[in-house]
Structure formats: C-alpha cells, structure tokens
Design a protein around this motif. Structure first.
Motif, PDB file in Angstrom:
ATOM      1  N   GLY A  22       0.876  -1.210  -0.038  1.00  0.00           N
ATOM      2  CA  GLY A  22       0.247  -0.129   0.031  1.00  0.00           C
ATOM      3  C   GLY A  22       0.709   1.247  -0.042  1.00  0.00           C
ATOM      4  O   GLY A  22       0.388   2.283  -0.396  1.00  0.00           O
ATOM      5  N   ALA A  33       0.095   4.023  -2.693  1.00  0.00           N
ATOM      6  CA  ALA A  33       0.132   3.848  -3.890  1.00  0.00           C
ATOM      7  C   ALA A  33      -1.301   4.506  -4.397  1.00  0.00           C
ATOM      8  O   ALA A  33      -2.244   4.730  -3.750  1.00  0.00           O
ATOM      9  CB  ALA A  33      -0.117   2.346  -3.846  1.00  0.00           C
ATOM     10  N   ALA A  35      -4.342   4.128  -6.328  1.00  0.00           N
ATOM     11  CA  ALA A  35      -5.164   2.982  -7.136  1.00  0.00           C
ATOM     12  C   ALA A  35      -5.627   3.304  -8.335  1.00  0.00           C
ATOM     13  O   ALA A  35      -6.325   4.510  -8.516  1.00  0.00           O
ATOM     14  CB  ALA A  35      -6.494   2.550  -6.014  1.00  0.00           C
ATOM     15  N   TYR A  70       8.465  -3.430  -7.901  1.00  0.00           N
ATOM     16  CA  TYR A  70       8.192  -4.110  -6.778  1.00  0.00           C
ATOM     17  C   TYR A  70       7.974  -5.566  -6.779  1.00  0.00           C
ATOM     18  O   TYR A  70       7.847  -6.061  -5.884  1.00  0.00           O
ATOM     19  CB  TYR A  70       6.827  -3.545  -6.356  1.00  0.00           C
ATOM     20  CG  TYR A  70       6.656  -1.770  -6.589  1.00  0.00           C
ATOM     21  CD1 TYR A  70       7.611  -1.150  -5.802  1.00  0.00           C
ATOM     22  CD2 TYR A  70       5.999  -1.159  -7.797  1.00  0.00           C
ATOM     23  CE1 TYR A  70       7.715   0.209  -5.874  1.00  0.00           C
ATOM     24  CE2 TYR A  70       5.988   0.098  -7.814  1.00  0.00           C
ATOM     25  CZ  TYR A  70       6.650   0.862  -6.912  1.00  0.00           C
ATOM     26  OH  TYR A  70       6.902   2.182  -7.088  1.00  0.00           O
ATOM     27  N   TYR A  81      -0.132  -5.890  -9.588  1.00  0.00           N
ATOM     28  CA  TYR A  81       0.643  -4.664  -8.780  1.00  0.00           C
ATOM     29  C   TYR A  81       0.314  -3.466  -9.784  1.00  0.00           C
ATOM     30  O   TYR A  81      -0.146  -2.438  -9.273  1.00  0.00           O
ATOM     31  CB  TYR A  81       1.878  -5.124  -8.280  1.00  0.00           C
ATOM     32  CG  TYR A  81       2.360  -3.928  -7.324  1.00  0.00           C
ATOM     33  CD1 TYR A  81       2.033  -4.150  -5.871  1.00  0.00           C
ATOM     34  CD2 TYR A  81       2.766  -2.627  -7.608  1.00  0.00           C
ATOM     35  CE1 TYR A  81       2.462  -3.231  -4.932  1.00  0.00           C
ATOM     36  CE2 TYR A  81       2.889  -1.634  -6.847  1.00  0.00           C
ATOM     37  CZ  TYR A  81       2.942  -2.092  -5.311  1.00  0.00           C
ATOM     38  OH  TYR A  81       3.366  -0.972  -4.388  1.00  0.00           O
ATOM     39  N   ASN A  85      -2.347  -0.008  -9.147  1.00  0.00           N
ATOM     40  CA  ASN A  85      -1.462   0.972  -8.528  1.00  0.00           C
ATOM     41  C   ASN A  85      -1.038   1.848  -9.563  1.00  0.00           C
ATOM     42  O   ASN A  85      -0.158   2.506  -9.603  1.00  0.00           O
ATOM     43  CB  ASN A  85      -0.392   0.291  -7.932  1.00  0.00           C
ATOM     44  CG  ASN A  85      -0.508  -0.215  -6.769  1.00  0.00           C
ATOM     45  OD1 ASN A  85      -0.940   0.379  -5.623  1.00  0.00           O
ATOM     46  ND2 ASN A  85      -0.700  -1.626  -6.546  1.00  0.00           N
ATOM     47  N   GLY A  86      -1.903   2.199 -10.591  1.00  0.00           N
ATOM     48  CA  GLY A  86      -1.751   3.375 -11.363  1.00  0.00           C
ATOM     49  C   GLY A  86      -1.576   3.013 -12.928  1.00  0.00           C
ATOM     50  O   GLY A  86      -1.718   4.108 -13.790  1.00  0.00           O
ATOM     51  N   ASP A 380       3.106   3.435  -9.946  1.00  0.00           N
ATOM     52  CA  ASP A 380       2.168   4.155  -8.869  1.00  0.00           C
ATOM     53  C   ASP A 380       2.792   5.726  -8.822  1.00  0.00           C
ATOM     54  O   ASP A 380       2.153   6.795  -8.931  1.00  0.00           O
ATOM     55  CB  ASP A 380       2.195   3.719  -7.609  1.00  0.00           C
ATOM     56  CG  ASP A 380       3.668   3.331  -7.342  1.00  0.00           C
ATOM     57  OD1 ASP A 380       4.698   3.310  -8.076  1.00  0.00           O
ATOM     58  OD2 ASP A 380       3.676   2.873  -5.707  1.00  0.00           O
TER      59      ASP A 380
END
Length: 392
Positions: A22, A33, A35, A70, A81, A85-86, A380
């Motif tokens: 997070g 992060a 979303a 990550y 992920y 996260n973007g 992110d």
C-alpha cells in the motif's frame, strides 16, 4: 546487448528501495500507492471504456514488465500490482517455447529470471548462443517445452539491487501470453472495463530463422481474444520494423509502436537485410514519415527526448517530439525508474545509488516535452506525477 550497457528500456541494472502493498518509499517519505479505481473517477466514460488509444489518459502510464520495481518482472504478481497501482497499460514481452507457445519473458535467456539453474535435470541445457549478434550463455526458452518451462519458478532479475523483490522469488511461474489474455479478460469483468496491453515481439528475426516465428502465433491469439482490431485494447511494439510490417500484413489493425535504441545502432532486421540506416536516420523527418507508413507511434529511449551531458545532467530537449507529432506519430518513451542510478544527475538525492531520487521532478521534465506516454517500473509514481502535471 548494447541496450544492457546504459539505463534504457532493456537495461536490468539499477536498484530498488522499500516496497509495500500500500505504500512506496519516495525520497524518504511514505506515499500511498495510487489505486487505478481511484483515478477512474476523473476520467470520462469514453476514457474508461473506449477501445481507441486516443481515449487513454495523456501522458499514458505503461507498466514496464508489469510493476517490476516491486515484484519480479513478467509475473502475475507484477501485472496485478501494476494494474492496481496506476498503470493504464500493462506490458508483455513475448518469446516462444520449443513447442511453439508464446511466454512472457523480457529475453529468451531465462538464467536470471527463473530458478532454472537449480534444476539438475536441466543442467545439460545450458549453452551459448548468438542472439542479434551478441553471445549469451545460459538457458533459453526455445530449448524447453511449455510443460518443462512450467516446472520453473520466476525470481527477481537483479537481487543485489532490488533485494526486497526477492521476497517474492518462487511465488509465480512463467506465464504464457494466452494466460495473460485470459487474466486480462477476468480483470476486465471485475473492473467493468477492458484492460489495455502493450505487447513486444522479442528478437523476431532470430526466432523466424530457427522456425519459431512470433508474428503468426501472436496474431492467432489476438484474434481468438478479440484484440486484433483498431479498437482491440492492444498496442503492438518491436525494435524491428519488419516485425510490425508483418503483423500488419497478417491483418492486425492494432496501434503499432516502433521501439528505437541508441542513435548509432541499427535494428537487427536492418543488419540482416544490409539496410544501412541507423536509428539516427529513422528519427529524422524523412525517417519518421517512413515509420508512419506502418506504425502509429514510436518508443524512443528517454535520452532521445532530452539528452544528457557529460555529467549526466539533462540538456535541452531535442525536436523529436515535435517532429514525430508532425508525422502523425505518438511517443511512448522508455524507461523511467525511481532509483538514483537511473535518474538524471539533476534529480539524484544522496549518495546511495539504490535509493530513490526525485522521480517526480524527472517525470515533470519529460512530461513537459509533450510526450504521449511513458514506460515506468514504478507505475504508481508515474501516475501520481502525471496527475500532478495535468493539474498544473
């Protein structure tokens, strides 16, 4: 490969900072992060659901090999992920197995991205090959059936620098491209929108010469999953112009992106065909006009957008953005990463090359040139930087 010698898109050198599901450490502070579902509230219905790349937010954030800042690259962990996260678009690189299945690996050499070296039953498969003019020693996807490859587990490519990613070693296997297509369909149903993909054909001339041509296999899968058309939520990319041209002749109307390496280099299909043109020739107005005959965009190295001086600091932007737009081409340059070792010297912070620098400042500098999107290991950060840039 020459691409491995500098921090471009194919480079695997660098370092990671702390990760979390997070929050991500940026310049010493914890930032939540971003979303994807949170950002969707700022988009129109067309941007959320449109099948044209023109409906995507600009600059578009492309999750480079997923979210490999990550999670180990090209795993479902990395893809998921990135999506959460973007990232607006998730990238896959495709290479073939011995029995003709397409799998997602950055290179056909899987020595550093799987645990193959720890499998004694495959010790005899280690070999030396020449790929695009360069020798590599290791294990290669084209020497494994899919069933054999599925006995391996993915791991972090650069554990010495992205040590936190090693926590996830062995958590995922090597995905097939068809599995990714099914995953994208499932995620689309859950999120109420289609999921964009950015698919690269890796070493297409090399694979065609050994009887494992990529383009026909890719076309078959894209048709099967309703992604072969202009509004098919899929970009197609390659460093070799002839691969994109072949995909076009196969009837794929997806937006195509020609990736561009260092200025003095030549695409490998040019080398094979004895075409003397270099990347420097291709980014002239004449070269860009030629590219526009079979592609809708280019993917240059970020240093072709803003060169660096002898001290690795940014200089004046080139005219490439203006020239490409004049030719009707969009630009998806590569690759932005948060670590000091990848950033221009202007944005490095502290003395640890593996620590995060001022990635937001670097993103702002590149976005200001008018690029249409960017590949990033840290989607992110890229999404947050993009949102800040759009707000002025």
């Amino acid at each position: 490969m020459q691409q491995e010698q500098r921090p471009g898109r194919r480079t695997v050198l660098g370092a990671a900072a702390a990760l979390g599901a997070g929050a991500v450490a940026l310049g010493g502070g914890a930032v939540p992060a971003v979303a994807a579902t949170g950002r969707e509230t700022d988009l129109t219905a067309g941007q959320r659901h449109g099948g044209s790349y023109k409906d995507l937010p600009v600059p578009t954030v492309i999750g480079h090999r997923g979210a490999c800042g990550y999670r180990p690259e090209h795993t479902f962990g990395s893809y998921e992920y990135a999506l959460a996260n973007g990232a607006d678009v998730i990238e896959q690189d495709v290479v073939p197995t011995k029995d003709g299945h397409l799998v997602c690996r950055h290179e056909n050499d899987i020595t550093n991205t799987t645990d193959v070296a720890s499998h004694p039953e495959f010790a005899s498969r280690k070999t030396t090959k020449t790929v695009d003019g360069e020798q590599h020693t290791g294990w290669f996807t084209e020497d494994f059936t899919l069933a054999e490859l599925k006995t391996l587990r993915a791991k972090e490519r650069i554990p010495g620098t992205r040590q936190h990613n090693t926590l996830y070693d062995g958590r995922w296997d090597v995905p097939t491209f068809e599995e990714v297509l099914k995953w994208a369909e499932e995620q689309g149903r859950k999120r109420g929108r289609r999921i964009w993909l950015h698919v690269e054909t890796k070493h297409p001339t090399y694979f065609r010469k050994i009887g494992l041509g990529l383009e026909e296999r890719l076309a078959k899968l894209l048709r099967r999953y309703n992604r072969s058309g202009h509004n098919g939520y899929t970009f197609l990319q390659s460093f070799e112009p002839s691969s994109l041209q072949r995909l076009g002749r196969l009837g794929l109307d997806c937006p195509k992106v020609l990736l561009l390496d260092d200025l003095p280099t030549r695409p490998w299909d040019f080398v094979e065909a004895k075409d003397p043109r270099t990347v420097a020739d291709l980014i002239t107005p004449k070269g860009l006009k030629w590219i526009s005959g079979f592609a809708q965009g280019i993917g240059p190295w970020v240093n072709q957008i803003i060169p660096r001086d002898k001290n690795d600091r940014l200089t004046k932007p080139t005219t490439l953005v203006r020239d490409a737009h004049a030719a009707g081409l969009f630009l998806h340059p590569y690759t932005m990463r948060n670590e000091n070792s990848f950033l221009p010297a202007d944005f490095r912070r502290g003395t640890d090359p593996n620590a995060y620098g001022d990635a937001f400042g670097a993103f702002k500098a590149y976005f200001a040139t008018g690029i249409d999107g960017i590949f990033s290991d840290n989607c992110d950060t890229a999404a947050m930087a993009r949102d800040a840039f759009r707000k002025g």
